[in-house]
Design an enzyme around this catalytic site. Structure first.
Site, PDB file in Angstrom:
ATOM      1  N   CYS A 130       0.838  -1.202   0.000  1.00 45.84           N
ATOM      2  CA  CYS A 130       0.000   0.000   0.000  1.00 45.84           C
ATOM      3  C   CYS A 130       0.873   1.252   0.000  1.00 45.84           C
ATOM      4  CB  CYS A 130      -0.926   0.015   1.215  1.00 45.84           C
ATOM      5  SG  CYS A 130      -0.052   0.145   2.780  1.00 45.84           S
TER       6      CYS A 130
ATOM      7  N   ASP B  12       8.119  26.093 -33.851  1.00 55.92           N
ATOM      8  CA  ASP B  12       9.195  26.458 -34.761  1.00 55.92           C
ATOM      9  C   ASP B  12       8.666  26.225 -36.176  1.00 55.92           C
ATOM     10  OD1 ASP B  12      11.883  26.910 -35.737  1.00 55.92           O
ATOM     11  OD2 ASP B  12      11.940  24.756 -36.090  1.00 55.92           O
TER      12      ASP B  12
ATOM     13  N   CYS C  43       3.551   1.598   2.692  1.00 57.83           N
ATOM     14  CA  CYS C  43       4.795   0.865   2.437  1.00 57.83           C
ATOM     15  C   CYS C  43       5.737   1.717   1.596  1.00 57.83           C
ATOM     16  CB  CYS C  43       4.499  -0.440   1.704  1.00 57.83           C
ATOM     17  SG  CYS C  43       3.442  -1.577   2.597  1.00 57.83           S
TER      18      CYS C  43
END
Length: 739
Positions: A24, A427, A27
């Site tokens: 989870c 560009d 952890c």
């Protein structure tokens, strides 16, 4: 084995280590904290979805073994990245299902009496049978929860395993106590089925998560699968099949019809059609003749060809692509850092709520048995699995499907930012236009020989790779002119070049620069406006003499808009975006091309006469007032502008510069991919928000319901498992996206 990558800084090394046992978001926070505290670690990012840690090491003496020890001391199992990949690559849909199957077999008889009650049947099993069925589930199948929960307690933190182990153990102990203290002849109501079913459901949820995770990594596996194992090497003894890893740069290899190109190279014999769709997303085969560049992983058509290898190993385009996708999937989005902070305090808060629930129910007169069951339900339903998975699985699915269509997302922050873009700056040359200009007209100065002047201009440009230079050289060769190798050649950044040819000091570049050097501004007074009005890009050749700078030749270049560019720009405008074209051309020429592209110069959509070094400053101006700006360029001379934008999009063919200059690389030069990149960003961020909303909403709604007694532990366990699976399934919907 740990994957080690060296960063551009010589002092930093990046290490990837697989981690087993995480369940989870808590952890994740614990492992990150432990790694970050290790001496010599600059930063650590842990990904729950890929079960890996990316660690930036500032101390060269810090070894892989020490980092693995830190992970083990935190209560988790360090693995090799290869082992994690092998597990992810296991395509069997039933991998890891055995413990779940055992849990289902043992739990089913315990659930039957509950189902029988619905039809008025009393199938209650004897207490000793319930004990015999539930205990292996609790302490053998559930051992993983005790182990991880114990490590969390030792670290004075909490995680999902601690909540599950505390909740189910409480239910099991309560059942044993009720059984042993029951009066003779009285069959008490036991809760063995609650504990066993919760553990089984959690295991089922984790197995479904693992299956879904394998689907999120399909993009990486598909890219790895593009690498052939063997190559047909042309040795002194003829054609020999050897492992690709043994091929060296410069080797000649044969590629037969229908085979994948094993490495990058140059076609030296034969001609063919090449399917590059897996790399660029381009569905149509590309024609290749001698001298063409070939990319490893693409599919050869119906011609047998010979190629000379130009890149091997990690230097190939395919390796770069895989590394970019892996880096993006391993990175942590800014929004995830907020989630991690919440998860860090979430489990201790839940444990306090469970204790408060127990105390409150007993205070209101409920017996200990009832109060404990409600507290257990709070512990079980509050597991923050969905919270930890919400962001990384969406990022993995989004970046994976984007790569499939030729959109490489290198920077997760760019992915999170792109959907907020308000202005897109382009560009011109090579991005909105084909980028292969032709010399359409050339006019000699009065008294000059036009043929000699063109020969001198081509000689000055003969060693340059600039598109305009190639156009001049091509025009001279078409006329059969002889070129001379220039001497004392020097580039003047953003303006042109100067060199000595046949004893003449020549300058070739923009009219503005040559006029600043002393060339007569009135020269070609009639030609310049006419050519600019046609949209031509102009440059000139001049000679530096004792009396000043003398103009020799005016050159006009024409380019064509890219196919589909005008339609793509219209689609972007319809999304409410402001469009801007940045060009080094003069105002008249830039506006003429802009109108062909459907841009509106009168609305400020053209910025002309911009030197390459000034593009970044123009992007900064566009950002004034807090506007979010994306810059789209070719990734070579636009690197500063790409970096200055909120989101840089490099339009390239997978070259190193194109890939590293921007957060997003568009693998083929299709302007429509800009809109597609913004779209996948919006959809991925939407999935992240949906997942986080449901993960938080689930806990916000579930915890009070459990505390008030509306949910028993079995229903809470099922809801908890369902929440993780629903988050994974929602993220996997991104795999259906198409540009």
């Amino acid at each position: 084995m740990t994957q080690i990558k060296t960063e551009p800084s010589a002092h930093n090394t990046v290490m990837d280590i697989g981690i087993g046992g995480m369940t989870c978001a808590s952890c994740v926070a614990r492992v990150e904290k432990a790694l970050s505290k290790a001496p010599g670690v600059a930063s650590a990012t842990v990904n729950l979805a890929t079960e890996t840690a990316r660690i930036v090491v500032a101390d060269a003496e810090l070894t892989d073994a020490r980092l693995r020890r830190v992970i083990r001391d935190a209560g988790y199992e360090p693995r090799s990245v290869e082992a994690a990949e092998a597990q992810a690559n296991n395509n069997s849909p039933w991998t890891g299902f055995a413990p779940v199957a055992v849990g289902l077999v043992l739990s089913a008889p315990l659930v039957l009496p509950m189902l029988g009650d619905l039809w008025g049947q009393h199938w209650m099993l004897p207490a000793w049978v319930q004990f015999a069925l539930a205990t292996p589930v609790q302490f053998i199948l559930g051992a993983r929860f005790y182990k991880a929960g114990w490590h969390a307690l030792k670290a004075l933190t909490g995680n999902m395993d601690l909540l599950v182990s505390l909740g189910t153990t409480a239910g099991w102990l309560l059942s044993v106590w009720l059984w042993l203290t029951a009066h003779e002849g009285h069959a008490p109501h036991l809760y063995f089925e609650g504990s066993a079913v919760v553990i089984t459901l959690v295991l089922l949820g984790k197995w479904l998560e693992a299956r879904a995770k394998r689907q999120t990594t399909e993009a990486i596996r598909a890219l790895h699968a593009l690498r052939p194992d063997k190559a047909h090497w042309i040795s002194e003894d003829g054609e020999v099949d050897v492992p690709v890893d043994e091929i060296l740069t410069g080797d000649l290899i044969v590629v037969r019809p229908g085979e994948r190109y094993p490495l990058d190279g140059e076609l030296v014999e034969g001609q063919t059609q090449v399917d590059e769709s897996m790399l660029t997303g381009e569905p149509l085969p590309v024609s290749k003749t001698v001298g063409a560049q070939l990319t490893g992983g693409s599919i050869n058509g119906d011609g047998r060809v010979v190629m000379r290898v130009t890149a091997v190993g990690h230097e190939t385009v395919l390796s770069h692509i895989i590394r970019l996708v892996e880096d993006a999937q391993a990175a942590k989005a800014p929004i995830q850092r907020l989630v991690d902070k919440v998860a860090e305090v979430f489990v201790p808060v839940v444990m306090l709520i469970a204790l408060a629930t127990l105390a409150a129910w007993m205070f209101m007169g409920a017996n200990f048995e009832t109060a404990l069951i409600y507290a257990v339900a709070v512990l079980v339903i509050a597991c923050p699995c969905a919270l930890g998975l919400a962001t990384p699985v969406a990022i993995m699915a989004g970046t994976g499907v984007a790569a499939k269509y030729g959109i490489l997302i290198k920077d997760v922050q760019a992915l999170e930012m792109a959907h907020r873009v308000q202005t897109v700056a382009f560009d011109k040359t090579g991005t909105l236009t084909v980028g292969q200009p032709r010399l359409t007209q050339h006019v000699a100065a009065p008294g000059q020989d036009i043929t000699a002047a063109l020969s001198w201009a081509a000689s000055v440009q003969s060693g340059s790779e600039h598109p305009l230079a190639r156009a001049v050289v091509t025009a001279a060769k078409v006329q059969g002119l002889n070129l001379t190798t220039p001497a004392e050649l020097a580039a003047v950044p953003g303006r042109g070049v100067q060199a000595t040819v046949d004893g003449r000091q020549l300058l070739l570049g923009s009219l503005r620069w040559l006029q600043q050097e002393g060339m007569d501004p009135a020269l070609w007074a009639d030609d310049v406006p006419a050519l600019q009005g046609q949209g031509a890009t102009l440059s000139a050749l001049a000679e530096r003499t004792a009396t000043g700078v003398q103009g020799l030749l005016l050159m006009a270049f024409g380019d064509e808009p890219k196919a589909g560019a005008a339609e793509a720009l219209t689609a972007l405008r319809e999304r409410g975006l402001k469009l801007v074209m940045i060009s080094g051309d003069n105002q008249a020429a830039a506006e003429a091309m802009a109108r062909r592209l459907g841009l509106r110069p009168e609305d400020g959509e053209v910025l002309a006469d911009v030197l390459p070094g000034d593009k970044a400053a123009q992007v900064q101006k566009l950002r004034e007032g807090g506007r979010i700006v994306a810059m789209v360029g070719d990734g070579v001379n636009d690197a500063p502008a790409l970096a200055a934008a909120d989101v840089g999009m490099a339009m390239g063919n997978g070259t190193d510069v194109a890939m590293h200059a921007a957060g997003i690389t568009l693998m083929r030069g299709d302007v429509a991919l800009v809109g597609a990149a913004l779209d996948i960003s919006a959809r991925t961020v939407a999935k992240i928000r949906q997942n986080l909303f449901w993960a938080f909403a689930y806990n916000v709604a579930g915890i009070p319901l459990a505390a008030l007694g509306y949910l028993n532990p079995v229903i809470a366990g099922g809801a908890m498992a369902l929440s993780s699976v629903s988050v994974m399934s929602n993220a996997l919907l991104l795999k259906r996206w198409k540009p």
